[in-house]
Design an enzyme around this catalytic site. Structure first.
Site, PDB file in Angstrom:
ATOM      1  CB  CYS A 141      -0.888   0.053   1.252  1.00  0.00           C
ATOM      2  SG  CYS A 141      -1.894  -1.407   1.542  1.00  0.00           S
ATOM      3  CG  ASP A 173      20.203  36.087 -13.420  1.00  0.00           C
ATOM      4  OD1 ASP A 173      20.247  36.163 -14.661  1.00  0.00           O
ATOM      5  OD2 ASP A 173      19.190  36.389 -12.747  1.00  0.00           O
TER       6      ASP A 173
END
Length: 478
Positions: free
Chosen positions: A34, A428
């Site tokens: 399960c 950046d």
């Protein structure tokens, strides 16, 4: 995730869905396995439970899938998308269908190890060898096709990668305790069948989930003919082993609708795996949030977007070329893109492959043209690999060896083309501006020092800052 019995048992007792996909619960007394959140009214006694890393390991132990909780319909373990070791690389390649296309020897070849070494490693790490992992994946894909299409079972078996109808039938009985006919008869709705010939699936994910973060990032960089975006829906073309295709991705709060149109259904497994990678659907947001929110300056952003995902890639080579080309990528698509056999709405072309890019003289500034050509040549020859099985340390060294690719751009490539969640393009400009707006250091060295607190999720930290800055801009120039 370490399979600590007490921790796993507590998650199972509380039926905590956050652990679905992290591990499998095997119940020896019932012979089933399960998901941790199985809604069964009775939690098995500890003495009757064994925990497994994968469904394949549970199947090898002779267990079948639970019919109540459907452990095949959960997100995958986030561990395999983030781990950079050999086991993680192998699991990503298996998900991409390499074993079905090239066999276990082909998988071992891509990882530069022997078949015996690969077998031993995966048994130790995940409890199952490559063939069993691929068999489990085939079973899940077959069930998906049985329940969501009207394809004849012979075609389903071929599309899922089975070598024979007998193997197909035997596997479904062993895994699901059902025949193909019974699985199809149990389906009451046919919402997966698309009137236009496509196949629509629901891609599972973990909550919380920011449904539009990645899609908006991709939309801001969409290339005409290859991609399109409208009203929250992202569409793009695919280059797959069996031929080109398209996918339409429409996020919902608790899943993503994905409609595929493929040359052959044998590519469905790889297409699904790449969409999951693109949208980061197997991520465990709780893991990232806990680390990022520990920084008091980043905490408000992390708490505002608890379901943040990291934009991934459908094709590492494509993404790398697009990042290095920047705005010139649009011109390249116009000149070199491969047309689809027939347009799918406004989707008309696939992105050019590296060999085609390497073979032409690009109308770019000389230095940029040399870098793009050298990168494309190394990708085309296989000297540089950016696929699911790539060794990230080798990739970083290989990228740094390409003339014109400096450390800042390589960090961007590692983050978006390779999927390294700890890469951090501190140089950046938009990232530095966003950092400054939140009282974080704006100089690259200072920002890198501060981001050390966010490891191993610095890439998620970068995207928190980019998202907080407003409309997606980023550095990838896609």
């Amino acid at each position: 995730m370490d399979l600590d019995f007490e921790r796993c048992y507590q998650a199972t007792r509380s039926r905590d869905p956050r652990f679905d996909g992290w591990f499998i619960v095997g119940v020896r007394t019932t012979g089933i396995y399960c998901r941790p959140s199985c809604p069964s009214p009775v939690c098995p006694k500890p003495a009757n439970i064994t925990f497994y890393r994968t469904a394949a390991a549970a199947q090898l132990a002779g267990l079948r899938a639970c019919k109540r909780c459907r452990p095949d319909a959960v997100p995958g373990s986030p561990e395999w998308n983030t781990r950079a070791d050999l086991a993680g690389r192998a699991m990503r390649l298996i998900a991409d269908g390499v074993v079905d296309r090239e066999g276990v020897p082909g998988l071992a070849r891509q990882l530069a190890v022997s078949v015996r070494q690969l077998h031993r490693l995966l048994v130790d790490e995940v409890g199952a060898p490559p063939l069993a992992l691929a068999r489990s994946q085939r079973a899940y894909q077959a069930r998906l096709l049985i329940e969501t299409t009207r394809m004849p079972f012979g075609e389903v078996a071929f599309a899922a990668g089975f070598a024979s109808i007998r193997q197909f039938n035997d596997t479904l009985r062993a895994v699901f305790d059902a025949t193909p006919s019974r699985l199809r008869a149990a389906v009451r709705r046919r919402e997966g069948v698309h009137p236009g010939g496509g196949l629509t699936l629901r891609l599972a994910l973990r909550q919380p989930y920011d449904p539009y973060g990645v899609v908006e990032w991709l939309a801001a960089r969409a290339l005409t003919g290859v991609e399109e975006y409208s009203d929250g829906t992202y569409r793009r073309t695919l280059r797959l082993a069996g031929g080109p295709g398209t996918v339409t991705l429409r996020p919902a709060p608790d899943h993503v609708h994905a409609t595929f149109r493929l040359t052959t259904m044998a590519d469905l497994g790889a297409a699904v795996a790449r969409c999951r990678r693109l949208l980061d659907l197997d991520a465990d947001p709780g893991s990232q949030l806990a680390v990022l929110a520990a920084d008091p300056l980043l905490a408000p952003l992390a708490e505002a977007r608890p379901g943040l995902r990291l934009p991934g890639t459908m094709d590492g080579a494509e993404t790398a070329l697009r990042i290095v080309l920047g705005p010139h990528a649009r011109t390249l698509v116009t000149a070199l893109a491969d047309p689809l056999p027939g347009p799918d709405g406004r989707l008309t072309h696939t992105f050019p492959d590296p060999a085609a890019v390497a073979a032409v003289d690009l109308a770019l500034p000389a230095a940029r043209a040399r870098t793009v050509r050298e990168l494309a040549q190394r990708l085309a020859t296989g000297e540089l690999r950016l696929d699911e099985g790539a060794d990230r340390a080798e990739v970083r060294r290989g990228l740094l060896a390409v003339p014109g690719l400096g450390p800042a751009l390589v960090e961007d490539l590692m983050l978006h083309a390779v999927g390294d969640p700890d890469s951090f393009p501190a140089a950046d400009h938009s990232l530095r501006a966003a950092a400054a707006a939140h009282q974080l250091p704006a100089d690259p060295a200072g920002l890198i020092r501060r981001a050390g607190r966010w490891r191993p999720w610095r890439g998620y930290g970068a995207h928190l800052l980019w998202r907080a800055a407003g409309p997606p801009a980023g550095s990838s120039g896609q």
